[in-house]
Scaffold this motif. Sequence first.
Motif, PDB file in Angstrom:
ATOM      1  N   ARG A   1     150.529   1.898  43.216  1.00 19.02           N
ATOM      2  CA  ARG A   1     149.823   3.125  42.826  1.00 19.02           C
ATOM      3  C   ARG A   1     148.803   3.511  43.906  1.00 19.02           C
ATOM      4  NH1 ARG A   1     146.401   2.219  38.244  1.00 19.02           N
ATOM      5  NH2 ARG A   1     148.218   1.180  37.387  1.00 19.02           N
ATOM      6  N   SER A   2     148.111   2.457  44.396  1.00 16.74           N
ATOM      7  CA  SER A   2     147.102   2.734  45.420  1.00 16.74           C
ATOM      8  C   SER A   2     147.764   3.271  46.697  1.00 16.74           C
ATOM      9  CB  SER A   2     146.329   1.454  45.690  1.00 16.74           C
ATOM     10  OG  SER A   2     145.813   1.450  46.980  1.00 16.74           O
ATOM     11  N   ASN A   3     148.938   2.686  47.045  1.00 16.63           N
ATOM     12  CA  ASN A   3     149.647   3.180  48.241  1.00 16.63           C
ATOM     13  C   ASN A   3     150.090   4.627  48.058  1.00 16.63           C
ATOM     14  OD1 ASN A   3     149.304   0.852  49.571  1.00 16.63           O
ATOM     15  ND2 ASN A   3     151.331   0.000  49.119  1.00 16.63           N
ATOM     16  N   ARG A   4     150.560   4.907  46.808  1.00 16.82           N
ATOM     17  CA  ARG A   4     151.021   6.285  46.559  1.00 16.82           C
ATOM     18  C   ARG A   4     149.860   7.268  46.710  1.00 16.82           C
ATOM     19  NH1 ARG A   4     154.548   4.348  42.520  1.00 16.82           N
ATOM     20  NH2 ARG A   4     153.013   4.767  40.905  1.00 16.82           N
ATOM     21  N   ILE A   5     148.695   6.861  46.145  1.00 15.84           N
ATOM     22  CA  ILE A   5     147.512   7.742  46.258  1.00 15.84           C
ATOM     23  C   ILE A   5     147.151   7.898  47.737  1.00 15.84           C
ATOM     24  CG2 ILE A   5     145.032   7.936  45.744  1.00 15.84           C
ATOM     25  CD1 ILE A   5     145.642   6.555  43.069  1.00 15.84           C
ATOM     26  N   GLY A   6     147.222   6.770  48.456  1.00 10.03           N
ATOM     27  CA  GLY A   6     146.901   6.809  49.894  1.00 10.03           C
ATOM     28  C   GLY A   6     147.838   7.746  50.635  1.00 10.03           C
ATOM     29  N   ASP A   7     149.166   7.607  50.332  1.00  5.12           N
ATOM     30  CA  ASP A   7     150.167   8.468  51.002  1.00  5.12           C
ATOM     31  C   ASP A   7     149.899   9.928  50.700  1.00  5.12           C
ATOM     32  OD1 ASP A   7     151.333   6.293  51.989  1.00  5.12           O
ATOM     33  OD2 ASP A   7     153.052   6.266  50.595  1.00  5.12           O
ATOM     34  N   TRP A   8     149.655  10.203  49.395  1.00  2.62           N
ATOM     35  CA  TRP A   8     149.434  11.597  48.985  1.00  2.62           C
ATOM     36  C   TRP A   8     148.198  12.167  49.691  1.00  2.62           C
ATOM     37  CZ3 TRP A   8     145.358  14.002  46.465  1.00  2.62           C
ATOM     38  CH2 TRP A   8     145.608  15.306  46.042  1.00  2.62           C
ATOM     39  N   THR A   9     147.119  11.339  49.718  1.00  2.00           N
ATOM     40  CA  THR A   9     145.881  11.813  50.352  1.00  2.00           C
ATOM     41  C   THR A   9     146.123  12.105  51.822  1.00  2.00           C
ATOM     42  OG1 THR A   9     144.749  10.326  48.866  1.00  2.00           O
ATOM     43  CG2 THR A   9     143.419  11.301  50.587  1.00  2.00           C
TER      44      THR A   9
END
Length: 486
Positions: free
Chosen positions: A122-130
């Motif tokens: 989830r954190s990676n996804r948020i990071g990617d999106w950001t």
Amino acid sequence: MPKSDLVLLALDDEEILQLFDRALTAASYQVNIARNQAALKKALQESTPALVIISQNFNDADELEIAKGMLERFPTMPVLLLLLQDSPEAIKKAIQIGVSDCLYAPLRIKEITKTVENSIKRSNRIGDWTRREVKLTTATLQQRVDELQQLDTVFEHIEDGVIILDEQSNILLINPAARRDFGLWLDDSVKGKPVSEVLPHPDLKILMSENINNPTPHDEITFDDGRVLSAQCTPIPRIGLAITMQDITYLKQIDRLKNEFVNTVSHDLRSPLTAILGYVDLLDRVGPVNDQQREFIHRVQNSVQSITSLVNDLLELGRIEAGFDTQKEVVPLEGIIRYSLETVSGMISDKKLKLDLNLPDEIPQMRGNPIRLRQVFDNLIGNAIKYTPEGGAITISVEVQNDQVILRITDTGPGIPPADQPHIFEKFYRASNVPKGVGGSGLGLAIVKSIIDNHQGRIWVESLLGQGSAFTVVLPLYKQPAAPTA
Ligand code: ADP
């Protein structure tokens, strides 16, 4: 699935620590262990883990305070809270400070690895999106910056002077060409200052005050050193006003030369004609002339008179087109019409014409050149009289509508064939049905049209063959200028 992510375990119970270590190592995570706060601090200084697991009452400290501190420093790093006893209060607080998830004892290996994996994902996804969003926004911003830079370059290099004012007439932008025109140094700081203070030129002041009343104003700005700028004022919604200026000094010089030429030619053409007429007039005084000679003298006089009137019309047109007598003043229209009628009243009664004059009670003032406007009426009324046969009727009416005055001259003359109508305002054009013996140069309406154009007016003809013609002139009325804003 690459599992080289580093997980930091802030746990002080040795048994639980071993369980987590085994579980995560077996799932291919790198594991770092902090058994007390000092070790935790050091571990966070040395590397940034992909995830931290902290146990309740870690090292007898407030684990939520520690988690809060970590999240403030690494806002996107997931922090998991290991709850050793059921505590809804702790869960609520944990959610409030932004802890990603909670683990509850007793623990199963699968549960530990699944929770860690999900949180890191989830954190990676948020990071990617950001990162994607930041990239997109940066690209859009860069595009805008590029566009603004392009506009800025155009603004800086354009040869025309440009000044942008806000709604209070303070300077927002002024380009180097405008600075050069008004002798401002490039480093003069003028932004935000009133234009009247920075550029106290009287012509500029007039231009701007007229703009309030006139939607498409343009005027000239003349400098003491002889330079002349043609300036336009364009209101810009929600910003204020744009003033654009072009140097027309060389056009003015050409104009001056043309004027001088017209003046010289005017004199050189008229003088010999006056002399011929003078001597022809003297012929019968120096000795007796027979009837045939008298007839010949009469023909010479007529011909010279018609050449004189042609030359006069031509010179007049030249003067109008060269911009002579363009000074405008407030003119009483009714007075001009009545004057014009007075001079032709003899011809009207000679031809037994019926004259109808429909003037409104009051004709508002208009701004124009009285001499030129008089010429318009003289020509139009003169034509109506000239082309209308004896006993016919002429109607002159004036109407005021909105900000315009509408003048209509109607006659019961021969009318103008439809094929000729589009051409009658051209120089030397005479319609195909001009009655025999009715003289003319074909320049009168060209003069009229030029004058009307100079007054920002319009003229047109409506005519029916055999029934008559109606010439309509529309002129803008004079509006009182509002007090200058700057
Ligand atoms: P002109 O000196 O020939 O009268 P103008 O330029 O005044 O020249 O007019 C151009 C032509 O338009 C005239 O030759 C005539 O054919 C036509 N015209 C102008 N006014 C009238 C009118 N009131 N009735 C009929 N024809 C007209």
